[in-house]
Design an enzyme around this catalytic site. Structure first.
Site, PDB file in Angstrom:
ATOM      1  N   CYS A   1       0.917  -1.108   0.024  1.00  0.00           N
ATOM      2  CA  CYS A   1       0.150  -0.084   0.121  1.00  0.00           C
ATOM      3  C   CYS A   1       0.849   1.281  -0.027  1.00  0.00           C
ATOM      4  CB  CYS A   1      -0.911  -0.037   1.207  1.00  0.00           C
ATOM      5  SG  CYS A   1      -0.301   0.330   2.838  1.00  0.00           S
TER       6      CYS A   1
ATOM      7  N   GLY B   1      16.096  -8.212  -0.037  1.00  0.00           N
ATOM      8  CA  GLY B   1      15.249  -7.079   0.049  1.00  0.00           C
ATOM      9  C   GLY B   1      14.245  -7.710   1.041  1.00  0.00           C
TER      10      GLY B   1
ATOM     11  N   ASN C   1      13.668 -13.842  -5.984  1.00  0.00           N
ATOM     12  CA  ASN C   1      12.713 -14.040  -6.762  1.00  0.00           C
ATOM     13  C   ASN C   1      12.886 -15.627  -7.329  1.00  0.00           C
ATOM     14  OD1 ASN C   1      11.247 -14.208  -9.732  1.00  0.00           O
ATOM     15  ND2 ASN C   1      10.191 -12.575  -8.319  1.00  0.00           N
TER      16      ASN C   1
ATOM     17  N   PHE D   1     -15.760   4.430   5.395  1.00  0.00           N
ATOM     18  CA  PHE D   1     -16.690   3.817   4.323  1.00  0.00           C
ATOM     19  C   PHE D   1     -17.800   3.049   4.612  1.00  0.00           C
ATOM     20  CE2 PHE D   1     -12.245   4.183   2.517  1.00  0.00           C
ATOM     21  CZ  PHE D   1     -12.272   5.448   1.855  1.00  0.00           C
TER      22      PHE D   1
ATOM     23  N   GLU E   1     -18.615   1.588  11.095  1.00  0.00           N
ATOM     24  CA  GLU E   1     -19.919   2.168  11.678  1.00  0.00           C
ATOM     25  C   GLU E   1     -20.286   1.489  12.585  1.00  0.00           C
ATOM     26  OE1 GLU E   1     -22.983   2.950   8.920  1.00  0.00           O
ATOM     27  OE2 GLU E   1     -24.484   3.130  10.210  1.00  0.00           O
TER      28      GLU E   1
ATOM     29  N   ARG F   1     -32.487  -0.683   2.200  1.00  0.00           N
ATOM     30  CA  ARG F   1     -32.047   0.500   1.022  1.00  0.00           C
ATOM     31  C   ARG F   1     -31.997  -0.247   0.016  1.00  0.00           C
ATOM     32  NH1 ARG F   1     -29.930   6.004   1.323  1.00  0.00           N
ATOM     33  NH2 ARG F   1     -30.213   5.983   3.418  1.00  0.00           N
TER      34      ARG F   1
ATOM     35  N   GLU G   1     -22.061   9.093  -0.670  1.00  0.00           N
ATOM     36  CA  GLU G   1     -22.417   7.976  -1.323  1.00  0.00           C
ATOM     37  C   GLU G   1     -23.100   8.109  -2.724  1.00  0.00           C
ATOM     38  OE1 GLU G   1     -23.967   5.118   2.349  1.00  0.00           O
ATOM     39  OE2 GLU G   1     -24.673   7.206   2.505  1.00  0.00           O
TER      40      GLU G   1
END
Ligand SMILES: Cc1cc2nc3c(=O)[nH]c(=O)nc-3n(C[C@H](O)[C@H](O)[C@H](O)COP(=O)(O)OP(=O)(O)OC[C@H]3O[C@@H](n4cnc5c(N)ncnc54)[C@H](O)[C@@H]3O)c2cc1C
Ligand code: FES
Ligand code: FES
Length: 1433
Positions: free
Chosen positions: A81, A300, A389, A884, A888, A967, A1363
């Site tokens: 990331c 690495g 690798n 997102f 919640e 919804r 949204e």
């Protein structure tokens, strides 16, 4: 290293000296620790005392835990990331220079930083000492939302600039566009980041690096800020000047360190950093002292780091070979390129780029370079080496096929005997991750010889993955053809074909090679026959690892065909025309041949560009090409701050890494760390739980379980409370919490948690949605939901049911039926769930800092679990790194478990989930499955009746599944008037973690069903889908939704018409047709999709909000409200509202955090409604204050600081300067769908429409969004730039949902390839779960806000925006479907077909039925017409 060959390497017998002082410079400051058993007396204890540190600790551990530099973030821990990006500067002895590279601190070994200078985001710029121009550019360009990815993105940009500057190069737009393949952002959709940095790069292009350490503010050299006015150019000069090794003492020490062997001992484990083979061999000798000790080497650490993390096993001896000089050599020799085993991919690519050999010799080298375009991210390529690798021997390695096809030779060396031997790459790979290194713990790879190519030798590498950039391959290949010519044509002289992803090891297609060589000629008949030979040779079993048997086979054959097409292109483009015509003609209808062909967009992606058109808001703001005007407020001048594009209130903190998240909070002394003991069974009775080994681990304080819960162990949705904090006597899903380990460090807690021994008796489990539907596993306590209107049955009675395929006659009314499968989606907020819970007054109070969208609910749940009144529980949230919807409710059980431990142990406890754990336990967007029947008028395409049965995978507990399903039903109409409907929704129970809210909250799934239905009608009628959509749109006369609410049809039409017009849809349709007619394997498709999204919580009670506005005597204003800042710019907008209402500048207003002791009982920050609700609450509070202050403002109008004077005057008169505002959304009905009630569940709708055009590669299934146009009605935007950011981010997230983001859960019943771990989420991080990356942004991205005001009274006439744009990403899905249809038609399949969501590369490719797909499917007795790759929901 010499010129190779077999034999014994002679090494000197000199004495080796090892140093044990670990030295690293961080942001210019020197840090040193003795890491040895024999430490000099009085040396500080340092790292030996940090619990949990080991030889495997990473640079990130050092930065965050030891040095307290929290700007560098942990997003995934697996190099995927880029949130942890830092710059490493190292002296390179061979080149005698310092080199700087971006690296992933989460994988970079801490001890490998010895002798390096590390620059973190804190060292680049700060709000105190001034932002670096790159930081400023990002902040000003709206390039950060939640800000969690931002420091990493800043560091990637900074590193790019340092690297370019060191090489005397200028940064180009191209560099920026391609420079972030190791970074992810989940919020912005990347467009503003790219735009900001492209502008920045062009600004600095003429700036030369200066050698002094001057501040850059003026022409003088000076060491500290001089206060000189800073011109734009000199600021930029200063930026380039920041030198990671600025001081002479640092330079000379680091230079000296590069010539020293290092040996460290940390908590009993050893780390060797030899600088040459002699020392390396001796370090092995040292390890041999203890014959039982094993050792491992690394370079690495990009493979090993992940492996160690997974195994939680501490290696006793590590040899770091990253600086062994002989292994770093690279040279062009007579027989080819000789590449040392520790040469990094970046170094190799640069060497090849600068290689001066004639081009005809470079074929193999170019293949490496080409493959490197898609190999990992930049940060990984900068550190990882070729040997890692090769030796790992991954069956999906991108490079091993190249080594094999190129005929590379591997030179191996025994470290003990120093004997060398040579092995052909082709013979080196023996089995799954098994190679021909004959002496374990001895032989190493020394170097690789990559042969030069000869005349008429051509090499074609390919890699196909779920996402083009930074992804592991599904199939990789490399094919080398050597041709020769005689009078009759071209012949194969040599052929080498290698594939990854088809077997347990890299595979050579020997039979096909032999066939081509035996047949000899390059002719169509030979190639066609070879295709069949190849297919038979690679035939896969159904249980092929990772599945996708038919796709993998089709891919392999397709890549072979692509190579042939490439060969023809290469031969005939440079040839004298010999035999060209004849051969080409013979190949004309060959499946893979687009000849001549310009480069596909997928191979050579052009620069992306963007346009944003904002409405004429009160303070008019219009921008184009990423240039949304930023109007900063200063003084009284900027009274009307609402409507201006004020930058995100935390933008500067985010770009400097100063913005704090849960994991950055300074910890109270004595804080302990938690790790969960999780169920690994989907459904089982717990027979025994033995934690004795856990408790025996170093640093462990306790294990907390259900029996420790003082209040209620059951949480979940009232009144059912169907979720447990801790499992009691059985587990119901993988990832359920059985216990919580509390230990001194996170590493110790995580390690100990693995030692729990739990014995289970397995019970029957249901893992997947359709399995639940089949078995009738429906939620017994959540009633079926239903929206019914009109008379569906009588309409259907009039129709004739057309079969899904084939012509069934065309009456005036036809009915079609079908099934829609919609996969779930992982939130992939960059900041995982985290909580810090601490006791106050000996535990009488419990305070928490939590990454949650719902501090109020968290407080209430924790109070219930602890059996404590809510007034003694406080939950605070400063900001969260993305939510997102995923934060919640899903933090409740984790935070509650922590609170139980805090209550029991009376110590503060911190827990920040690793990415894999977060994905395993926290639930995702609901996968849904629908069965539909639709009746329509065949003349117009108008829908007459629609019956939909919608099944939703709720997981094991209710959570928010009921309103999500509601919804989905409320949005099944999307923007279409449907006279007769029957929508039935059912919740299905599976043995998986509870699924939960995700942007759109079920709405997108509902709309997706209807859009699939419309597409079905359009395909049946052979009409353009947008015409069928257009005909069905709500109109002025027909504007009542099936649940009884009125829809603003004129706004839908306005968005729709505008997007069709601005996107030049009709014109582009004909261009696309022409493109498709002239291309065989590249097809384009286009789709227009409208959307409407209901704004309000459908749970009516939640539609209330409070805010507290405090004015202080210096005139500053503190606003507190119940909403959480998660990147959506809520606080920024609220500051604008407060400033506008109070008629003061925005700088006077501040929002610190969201806290339950400031604003109680707040609803979760969700449903897009927070700006509306908290904005109105703030308006209310400000109105009260304005009324109280009016008199004093009038009296002090003339004063210099009139506001402050008025405030002081009011205070003198004992006026209350604090007000609480409140708002409840009007005109809402509590619509109960279990009783098919009608009413207004929403206050209003936000509308929009989008047109997307895509290009697909029909042979691989890869796609690219050529252009996307979005038009939205968001009322009068409070902050246009923030709203546009929401639209772009939402759109790209929506694209991810319906294209590349595919969740895979292990299941014995569903996957033939699956072996063990039933119910385990297999997509657990960025390596396996692909969210869109930088290069998935539409090439041309245009967003326009319509100049409308909200149709209902809202805060400053704005509308909710979070949204609503998400679903517009589905326009890319339908454009893909359209392109697939073009491919099918070209192959004679022109009937309606189904494409499940997500439209993964597999589904796209297999939908493009051609000769290859037919060949592969028929070989397995599968019907190409009906074939639909499995989607397991
Ligand atoms: C985010 C990410 C993305 C990736 N993307 C790709 C990709 O797109 N394509 C791909 O093919 N791979 C990819 N990889 C895999 C990996 O990065 C590469 O295989 C890389 O080249 C490994 O090199 P390393 O130096 O980091 O290996 P290390 O982890 O340091 O070592 C790996 C193994 O090799 C052994 N080893 C190292 N040097 C020698 C030697 N000289 N002799 C004998 N054994 C040796 C080590 O002992 C160890 O067992 C990715 C990895 C990550 C983390
Ligand atoms: S945290 Fe290091 S790459 Fe994600
Ligand atoms: S701003 Fe990039 S992840 Fe949130």
């Amino acid at each position: 290293m010499g010129s190779g060959g077999e034999g014994t390497l002679a090494l000197s017998a000199a004495e080796i000296i090892w140093v044990s002082e670990f030295v690293v410079y961080v942001n210019g400051r020197r840090y040193a620790w003795w890491l040895s058993n024999e430490r000099p007396p009085n040396s500080p204890p340092g790292l030996q005392n940090v619990p949990g540190l080991s030889v495997h600790s990473t640079l990130l551990d050092l930065l965050r835990r030891v040095l307290g530099l929290t700007g560098t973030k942990l997003g995934c821990g697996e190099g995927g990331c880029g949130a942890c990006t830092v710059l490493i500067t190292k002296y390179k002895a061979p080149a005698q220079t310092f080199e700087s590279h971006a690296v992933n601190a989460c994988l970079y070994p801490m001890l490998a930083a010895h002798g390096c200078a590390v620059t973190t985001v804190e060292g680049v710029g700060s709000t105190r000492h001034g932002l670096h121009p790159a930081q400023r550019a990002l902040a000003e360009g709206f390039g950060s939302q939640c800000g969690f990815c931002t420091p990493g993105i800043v560091m990637s940009m900074y590193a790019m600039q340092q690297e370019a500057s060191a090489r005397g190069k200028k940064l180009s737009d191209h560099d920026v566009e391609h420079g972030f393949d190791g970074n992810l952002c989940r919020c912005t959709g990347y467009r503003p980041i790219l735009d900001a940095f492209k502008r920045y790069a062009s600004d600095i292009e003429d700036v030369q690096c200066a050698e002094t350490t001057a501040c850059g503010s003026c022409s003088n050299s000076c060491d500290s800020p001089c206060g000189h006015a800073v011109s734009r150019e000199s600021r930029l000069r200063a930026a380039v000047r920041i030198d990671p090794v600025a001081s002479e003492s640092c330079r000379s020490e680091l230079t000296a360190k590069s010539y020293e062997n290092a040996h460290f001992v940390l908590h009993g484990s050893e780390w060797y950093r030899p600088i040459d083979l002699l020392s390396m061999s001796r370090s092995l000798g040292a390890t041999d002292r203890d014959q039982s000790a094993s050792w491992t080497m690394l370079v690495g650490n990009s493979e090993l780091g992940i492996e160690f993390k997974a195994r939680h096993h501490v290696q006793s001896r590590i040899i770091c070979a990253a600086d062994v000089s002989e292994l770093l050599q690279i040279s062009a020799e007579t027989d080819g390129l000789r590449i040392g085993a520790s040469v990094t991919w970046t170094a190799l690519s640069e060497f090849i780029g600068e290689c001066k050999e004639v081009e005809s010799k470079m074929g193999n080298a170019r293949a490496i370079q080409e493959q490197l375009q898609w190999f990992a991210g930049r940060q990984i390529r900068n550190v990882s080496a070729i040997a890692g690798n090769i030796v790992t021997a991954s069956p999906i390695s991108d490079m091993n096929p190249v080594w094999i096809a190129a005929g590379a030779r591997f030179e191996l060396l025994s470290l003990r005997s120093m004997r060398r031997r040579i092995v052909l790459a082709r013979d080196f790979f023996l089995g799954y991750r098994k190679v021909d290194l004959s002496e374990p713990d001895d032989e190493i790879l020394l170097s690789v010889v990559l042969p030069w190519t000869m005349d008429h030798e051509f090499v074609f590498p390919f890699k196909v993955s779920r996402r083009k950039e930074d992804d592991i391959a599904i199939v990789s290949s490399c094919i080398r053809f050597a041709l020769q010519r005689d009078n009759s044509g071209w012949f194969f002289r040599d052929v080498s074909i290698a594939f990854g992803g088809l077997a347990a090891r890299t595979l050579s297609a020997a039979e096909t090679e032999h066939f081509l060589l035996s047949q000899g000629s390059l002719s169509r008949s030979v190639v066609e026959a070879a295709v069949k030979v190849l297919r038979d040779e690679i035939e896969l079993v159904e249980s092929v690892p990772g599945g996708m048997r038919e796709y993998r086979e089709s891919l392999a054959v397709g890549l072979f065909c692509k190579s042939i097409a490439g060969l023809l292109r290469a031969v005939f483009s440079k040839n004298d025309g010999f035999a060209a015509d004849g051969i080409l003609k013979s190949f004309q209808s060959f499946v893979a041949l687009d000849y001549p062909d310009d480069k596909s967009l997928l191979c050579s992606r052009p620069l992306s560009e963007a346009v944003q058109i904002c409405q004429a808001a009160p303070a008019q703001t219009t921008g184009t090409h990423g240039n949304v005007e930023s109007a900063t407020c200063s003084g009284v001048k900027a009274k009307a701050v609402v409507g201006n594009s004020i930058r995100h209130a935390s933008a500067e903190l985010q770009t400097t890494g100063e913005a704090e998240y849960v994991d950055d909070v300074p910890l109270i002394v004595g804080t302990q760390h938690g790790a969960f003991i999780l169920s690994d069974r989907p459904h089982a009775r717990i027979l025994n739980a033995d934690f004795s080994q856990v408790l025996a681990c170093d640093g462990v304080l306790d294990v907390v379980t259900a029996k420790d819960v003082p209040g209620f162990n059951s949480i979940g949705q009232p009144p059912f409370f169907d979720e447990l904090v801790f499992a009691i006597d059985k587990v119901t899903h993988v990832g359920q919490i059985v216990g919580l380990v509390v230990a001194q460090s996170k590493a110790q807690a995580v390690h100990a948690a693995k030692k729990a021994v739990i014995s289970y008796e397995d019970l029957p489990a249901i893992i997947h949605l359709e399995e639940a539907v089949r078995q009738g596993s429906f939620c017994s306590y959540a009633p079926e939901q239903r929206i019914e209107q009109g008379d569906v049955d009588s309409v259907f009675a009039k129709t004739e049911l057309a079969a899904d395929h084939g012509d069934c006659g065309r009456g005036p009314i036809v009915a079609l039926s079908g099934e829609v499968r919609i996969g779930g989606q992982e939130h992939f907020y960059l900041e995982t769930n985290g909580s810090y819970v601490y006791p106050i007054d000996g535990g009488r109070e419990v305070h928490m800092v939590v990454s949650t969208q719902a501090p109020g609910k968290t407080q209430a749940v924790v109070a219930r679990v602890l059996g404590m009144p809510s007034h003694r529980v406080v939950c605070k949230t400063k900001r969260i790194g993305g939510g997102f919807g995923g934060k919640e409710t899903r933090n409740f059980f984790m935070t509650s478990a922590l609170a139980v431990a805090v209550d029991k142990l009376k110590v503060p406890i911190h827990l920040f989930l690793d990415r894999d754990v977060d994905m395993q336990i926290s639930g995702q967007r609901h996968a849904m499955f629908a069965k539909y029947k639709v009746a329509f008028d065949t003349h117009s395409g108008r829908i007459l009746a629609l019956h939909v049965e919608l099944f939703s995978n709720m997981g094991i507990s209710l959570d928010l599944s009921l309103p999500v399903l509601g919804r989905a039903l409320f949005h099944l109409d999307n923007t279409y008037h449907l006279e007769n409907v029957r929508f039935i929704g059912k919740l299905c129970v599976t043995n998986t973690p509870s699924n939960t809210a995700f942007r759109g909250f079920g709405g997108p799934q509902g709309m997706m069903v209807t859009e699939q239905v419309i597409d079905h009608i359009a395909l049946y009628l052979r009409k353009p889908a947008h015409e069928v959509r257009s005909v069905n749109l709500y109109s002025e006369q027909l504007c009542k939704a099936p649940f009884g609410m009125s829809v603003a049809a004129d706004r839908i039409r306005a968005c729709w018409d505008r997007v069709l017009e601005s996107s030049e849809m009709p014109d582009r349709l004909s261009k696309i047709e022409a493109f498709n007619a002239s291309h065989r394997t590249r097809k384009r498709g286009i789709a227009a999709i409208p959307t409407k999204f209901g704004i309000s919580f459908t749970f009516r009670t939640f539609n209330q909000a409070a805010a507290l506005v405090n004015i202080y005597l210096d005139g500053s204003v503190l606003v507190s409200h119940g909403g959480v800042e998660m990147g959506q710019g809520l606080h920024t907008k609220m500051i604008q509202v407060a400033a506008t209402e109070l008629r003061i500048s925005a700088e006077k207003v501040f929002i610190s955090e969201t806290a339950t002791d400031k604003v109680p009982n707040a609803s979760p920050t969700a449903a897009s409604a927070s700006s509306d609700m908290y904005g109105m609450a703030i308006v209310d509070a400000c109105a009260q204050l304005n009324a109280r202050l009016a008199k004093y403002r009038a009296e002090n109008e003339e004063d210099g600081d009139a506001w402050k004077s008025a405030v002081l005057a009011a205070w003198n008169e004992r006026v209350n300067l604090s007000a609480q505002g409140f708002y409840r959304t009007p005109d809402l009905d509590a619509v109960d769908l279990s009783r098919n009630e009608k009413g207004n569940p929403f206050y209003y709708f936000t509308y929009g429409a989008a047109v997307s055009e895509v290009e697909i590669d029909t042979l691989t299934g890869e796609f690219c969004i050529v252009r996307a146009d979005v038009v939205m009605d968001v009322g009068q935007a409070l902050n246009p730039a923030i709203d546009i950011g929401q639209i772009e981010g939402g759109f790209v997230q929506g694209v991810g949902w319906c294209t590349m983001e595919e969740l895979v859960r292990g299941s014995e019943n569903a996957h033939a390839w699956f072996k063990s771990g039933n119910g385990t989420m297999l997509t657990q991080g960025p390596s396996t779960y692909k969210i869109p990356g930088f290069r998935d942004v539409p090439l041309d991205f245009r967003v326009e806000l319509l100049p409308l005001t909200c149709e209902k009274p809202t805060v400053h006439s704005s509308k909710a925006v979070g949204e609503p744009p998400f679903f517009l990403g589905a326009s890319a899905f339908f454009a893909i479907k359209n392109a697939c249809y073009a491919a099918r038609c070209a192959n004679g399949y022109d009937d309606a077909f189904f494409l499940d969501s997500p439209a993964s590369v597999e589904r796209i490719r297999m939908a493009c039925v051609d000769d290859i797909v037919e060949l592969c499917l028929r070989a397995h007795n599968l019907d190409p017409v009906r074939y639909r790759p499995a989607i397991v929901l």
